[in-house]
Design a protein around this motif. Structure first.
Motif, PDB file in Angstrom:
ATOM      1  N   LEU A 197      21.184 -18.801  66.306  1.00  0.00           N
ATOM      2  CA  LEU A 197      19.884 -18.176  66.545  1.00  0.00           C
ATOM      3  C   LEU A 197      18.761 -19.193  66.454  1.00  0.00           C
ATOM      4  O   LEU A 197      17.800 -19.148  67.223  1.00  0.00           O
ATOM      5  N   ARG A 198      18.909 -20.128  65.517  1.00  0.00           N
ATOM      6  CA  ARG A 198      17.861 -21.139  65.346  1.00  0.00           C
ATOM      7  C   ARG A 198      17.669 -21.962  66.617  1.00  0.00           C
ATOM      8  O   ARG A 198      16.555 -22.407  66.918  1.00  0.00           O
ATOM      9  N   ALA A 199      18.730 -22.160  67.370  1.00  0.00           N
ATOM     10  CA  ALA A 199      18.616 -22.940  68.610  1.00  0.00           C
ATOM     11  C   ALA A 199      17.587 -22.311  69.538  1.00  0.00           C
ATOM     12  O   ALA A 199      16.754 -23.011  70.134  1.00  0.00           O
ATOM     13  N   TYR A 200      17.607 -20.997  69.669  1.00  0.00           N
ATOM     14  CA  TYR A 200      16.667 -20.317  70.563  1.00  0.00           C
ATOM     15  C   TYR A 200      15.258 -20.304  69.982  1.00  0.00           C
ATOM     16  O   TYR A 200      14.277 -20.414  70.729  1.00  0.00           O
ATOM     17  N   ARG A 201      15.172 -20.187  68.668  1.00  0.00           N
ATOM     18  CA  ARG A 201      13.844 -20.233  68.062  1.00  0.00           C
ATOM     19  C   ARG A 201      13.202 -21.595  68.273  1.00  0.00           C
ATOM     20  O   ARG A 201      12.024 -21.701  68.643  1.00  0.00           O
ATOM     21  N   MET A 202      13.973 -22.668  68.083  1.00  0.00           N
ATOM     22  CA  MET A 202      13.426 -24.010  68.274  1.00  0.00           C
ATOM     23  C   MET A 202      13.103 -24.274  69.735  1.00  0.00           C
ATOM     24  O   MET A 202      12.102 -24.924  70.043  1.00  0.00           O
ATOM     25  N   LEU A 240      12.519 -13.122  63.176  1.00  0.00           N
ATOM     26  CA  LEU A 240      11.069 -12.932  63.124  1.00  0.00           C
ATOM     27  C   LEU A 240      10.330 -14.242  63.392  1.00  0.00           C
ATOM     28  O   LEU A 240       9.248 -14.238  63.990  1.00  0.00           O
ATOM     29  N   ARG A 241      10.897 -15.352  62.975  1.00  0.00           N
ATOM     30  CA  ARG A 241      10.291 -16.648  63.318  1.00  0.00           C
ATOM     31  C   ARG A 241      10.330 -16.857  64.829  1.00  0.00           C
ATOM     32  O   ARG A 241       9.371 -17.391  65.411  1.00  0.00           O
ATOM     33  N   LEU A 242      11.420 -16.440  65.452  1.00  0.00           N
ATOM     34  CA  LEU A 242      11.514 -16.537  66.909  1.00  0.00           C
ATOM     35  C   LEU A 242      10.467 -15.652  67.577  1.00  0.00           C
ATOM     36  O   LEU A 242       9.745 -16.090  68.485  1.00  0.00           O
ATOM     37  N   LEU A 243      10.357 -14.404  67.139  1.00  0.00           N
ATOM     38  CA  LEU A 243       9.420 -13.471  67.751  1.00  0.00           C
ATOM     39  C   LEU A 243       7.967 -13.866  67.514  1.00  0.00           C
ATOM     40  O   LEU A 243       7.069 -13.395  68.220  1.00  0.00           O
ATOM     41  N   SER A 244       7.728 -14.732  66.552  1.00  0.00           N
ATOM     42  CA  SER A 244       6.368 -15.208  66.285  1.00  0.00           C
ATOM     43  C   SER A 244       5.942 -16.312  67.245  1.00  0.00           C
ATOM     44  O   SER A 244       4.764 -16.697  67.265  1.00  0.00           O
ATOM     45  N   GLN A 245       6.877 -16.808  68.053  1.00  0.00           N
ATOM     46  CA  GLN A 245       6.559 -17.859  69.027  1.00  0.00           C
ATOM     47  C   GLN A 245       6.012 -17.223  70.309  1.00  0.00           C
ATOM     48  O   GLN A 245       6.367 -16.105  70.664  1.00  0.00           O
ATOM     49  N   GLU A 288       4.153  -9.856  75.601  1.00  0.00           N
ATOM     50  CA  GLU A 288       3.769 -11.246  75.353  1.00  0.00           C
ATOM     51  C   GLU A 288       2.660 -11.676  76.311  1.00  0.00           C
ATOM     52  O   GLU A 288       1.690 -12.341  75.905  1.00  0.00           O
ATOM     53  N   TRP A 289       2.791 -11.305  77.578  1.00  0.00           N
ATOM     54  CA  TRP A 289       1.758 -11.605  78.572  1.00  0.00           C
ATOM     55  C   TRP A 289       0.429 -11.003  78.131  1.00  0.00           C
ATOM     56  O   TRP A 289      -0.621 -11.665  78.194  1.00  0.00           O
ATOM     57  N   LEU A 290       0.465  -9.772  77.667  1.00  0.00           N
ATOM     58  CA  LEU A 290      -0.751  -9.082  77.263  1.00  0.00           C
ATOM     59  C   LEU A 290      -1.369  -9.713  76.023  1.00  0.00           C
ATOM     60  O   LEU A 290      -2.595  -9.922  75.964  1.00  0.00           O
ATOM     61  N   PRO A 304       3.637 -11.578  61.167  1.00  0.00           N
ATOM     62  CA  PRO A 304       2.564 -11.285  62.128  1.00  0.00           C
ATOM     63  C   PRO A 304       2.850  -9.991  62.884  1.00  0.00           C
ATOM     64  O   PRO A 304       3.970  -9.775  63.356  1.00  0.00           O
ATOM     65  N   ARG A 305       1.848  -9.137  62.976  1.00  0.00           N
ATOM     66  CA  ARG A 305       2.052  -7.866  63.665  1.00  0.00           C
ATOM     67  C   ARG A 305       2.473  -8.084  65.112  1.00  0.00           C
ATOM     68  O   ARG A 305       3.222  -7.281  65.678  1.00  0.00           O
TER      69      ARG A 305
END
Length: 470
Positions: free
Chosen positions: A147-152, A188-193, A244-246, A277-278
């Motif tokens: 999973l970390r691979a995709y987050r990075m 959640l770290r991924l979704l924060s990007q 994400e676009w919005l 982050p919300r």
């Protein structure tokens, strides 16, 4: 004042060990990023960390005694993480790391930082925008790295190189062996990007997404005629990308009033919910919003319908997030959004948007009605021509515009203060506790929103009339 660099060097010299900056510290230095968290390896890491903490009047925390990792928290909140050198040399230590861009080191010397140690060409990969695992074994040793691979990749705008991608596909089921708490944190770290939508789509191709959320898989075969190959799963991913676009264009869309509303919406999405982050939770909500569709799919008179999928989906999402050790607050928020994600569209399709309807919307969702509007628009955009996004010409965007303006500029109308409670009604109308009390309170609040009731006496008189008419 002596720098922590000098203190580390002198403390390590007394212990006759060599300290090295490693991992994210080296990577971020090469990228020219500001550093507040510093990663360091050396032999006798605990003794070195203790000595540095003592000399800098800092706090020492044991992060992982098994792997001998210790954190020094300086008075200015800068953190120094000391890890025990793995092996007898820095080259051996670096060979045990995950990705080439994390397998670099910088020696600390009295004269400063000198001589990048880069045995796996991590600097070259970083320059070329490539994420490369050192070996397939890194995913076996710690499956969270899948999973970390995709987050990075999302965080640093990198492309996962082909062989690493093949290793991820081959090992993706191992992620089930990782602690659920660690998966939640990394997700959640991924979704924060800002590029997490693309990362989720890539995860789906590798099979990793449905390893984390197996409940999504059934949707791949549902709604193909509507959404194309991938069915509801494809729709979920498109909705995340749209949200994400919005979020990236809040200051450019026409349905958010710039002078009085924009800043408040921006603050709302930046706020932390239990440390998260919300905006990240909004994207998670978009990923799960139609998770109830497979269970409710039914062909009626030749049309595929999903009656009740919101409520079913809310229950599934809540169970799913609970299994991943999401907090009660996080899970409840996602459940709220999944349950109500159809409401903005339903309000837009009504003949007119009344103050009573707006009041009920925010009474049920509170400030997270704002998030509900953003998530629902991400969903709605999958059906709307892209040229129309953000123009405030579409019915759903016009509805969002009115709701946002009402909430932020006319709060006293859509969420008027409570002027009577259940005890007041029971005493004045001689009623016993029961469902009728809730019904009357709801009627009073609707009347307040419509401007028919403004005082306590008016509220009680209105409640009497409603009671007599039912």
């Amino acid at each position: 004042m002596i720098s922590f660099h000098d203190v580390i060097v002198s403390s390590c010299r007394r212990l006759r060990v060599d300290p090295y900056w490693v991992g994210g510290t080296v990577r971020d230095r090469l990228l020219g990023r500001d550093l507040h968290d510093w990663d360091l390896v050396c032999a006798q890491a605990r003794r070195a960390a203790s000595a540095v903490a003592r000399r800098l009047s800092a706090k020492l925390i044991v992060l992982d005694e098994q792997h001998r990792i210790y954190r020094v928290i300086l008075p200015n909140r800068t953190t120094l993480d000391f890890a025990e050198l793995q092996g007898t040399t820095i080259q051996q230590d670096l060979s045990r790391r995950d990705f080439t861009l994390n397998a670099m080191a910088l020696p600390l010397t009295p004269a400063g930082v000198k001589g990048l140690i880069d045995p796996f060409n991590g600097q070259k990969d970083l320059k070329n925008g490539i994420l490369r695992a050192l070996s397939r074994k890194v995913f076996v040793e710690d499956p969270l790295r899948l999973l970390r691979a995709y987050r990075m990749a999302a965080q640093f705008n990198l492309a996962i190189e082909p062989r690493t991608s093949r290793w991820i596909v081959a090992e993706q089921k191992r992620l089930n062996r990782a602690a659920r708490e660690r998966v939640r944190e990394e997700l959640l770290r991924l979704l924060s990007q800002t590029q997490s939508g693309d990362a989720l789509a890539a995860m789906d191709k590798s099979g990793l997404l449905t390893t984390i959320f197996p409940e999504l898989e059934a949707g791949r075969r549902v709604g193909v005629a509507y959404y194309g190959k991938g069915g509801v799963v494809k729709h979920h991913l498109q909705s995340v990308a749209n949200v994400e676009w919005l979020l990236e264009r809040l200051d450019a869309v026409a349905f958010i009033e710039r002078t009085s509303v924009l800043g408040k919406v921006q603050n709302y999405v930046r706020q932390l919910v239990g440390g998260v982050p919300r905006a990240a939770l909004l994207k998670l909500g978009a990923l799960l919003h139609d998770i109830g569709k497979p269970a409710t799919a039914e062909v009626i008179r030749g049309r595929l319908r999903f009656f009740g999928h919101e409520e079913v989906g809310a229950q599934i999402a809540h169970r799913t997030l609970g299994a991943l050790r999401f907090s009660r607050q996080e899970g409840s928020l996602i459940r709220l959004w999944v349950r109500h994600h159809m409401r903005p569209g339903n309000l837009a399709s009504a003949p007119r948007l009344t103050e009573k309807a707006m009041a009920r919307f925010f009474r049920d969702l509170g400030e997270d009605g704002v998030g509900m509007l953003l998530l629902s628009l991400g969903d709605h955009y999958t059906y709307l021509a892209r040229s129309q996004w953000g123009k405030a010409k579409d019915a759903v965007e016009k509805t969002a515009q009115r709701l946002l303006s009402a909430y932020y500029l006319k709060r006293e109308r859509v969420l008027p203060p409570k002027i009577v409670d259940g005890h007041d009604l029971m005493k004045a109308l001689h009623l016993k506790p029961g469902p009728v009390i809730g019904t009357l309170l709801e009627a009073v609040r609707d009347a307040q929103a419509g401007g028919k009731v403004k005082t306590r006496d008016e509220a009680l008189a209105f409640a009497r009339r409603v009671r007599k008419s039912t």
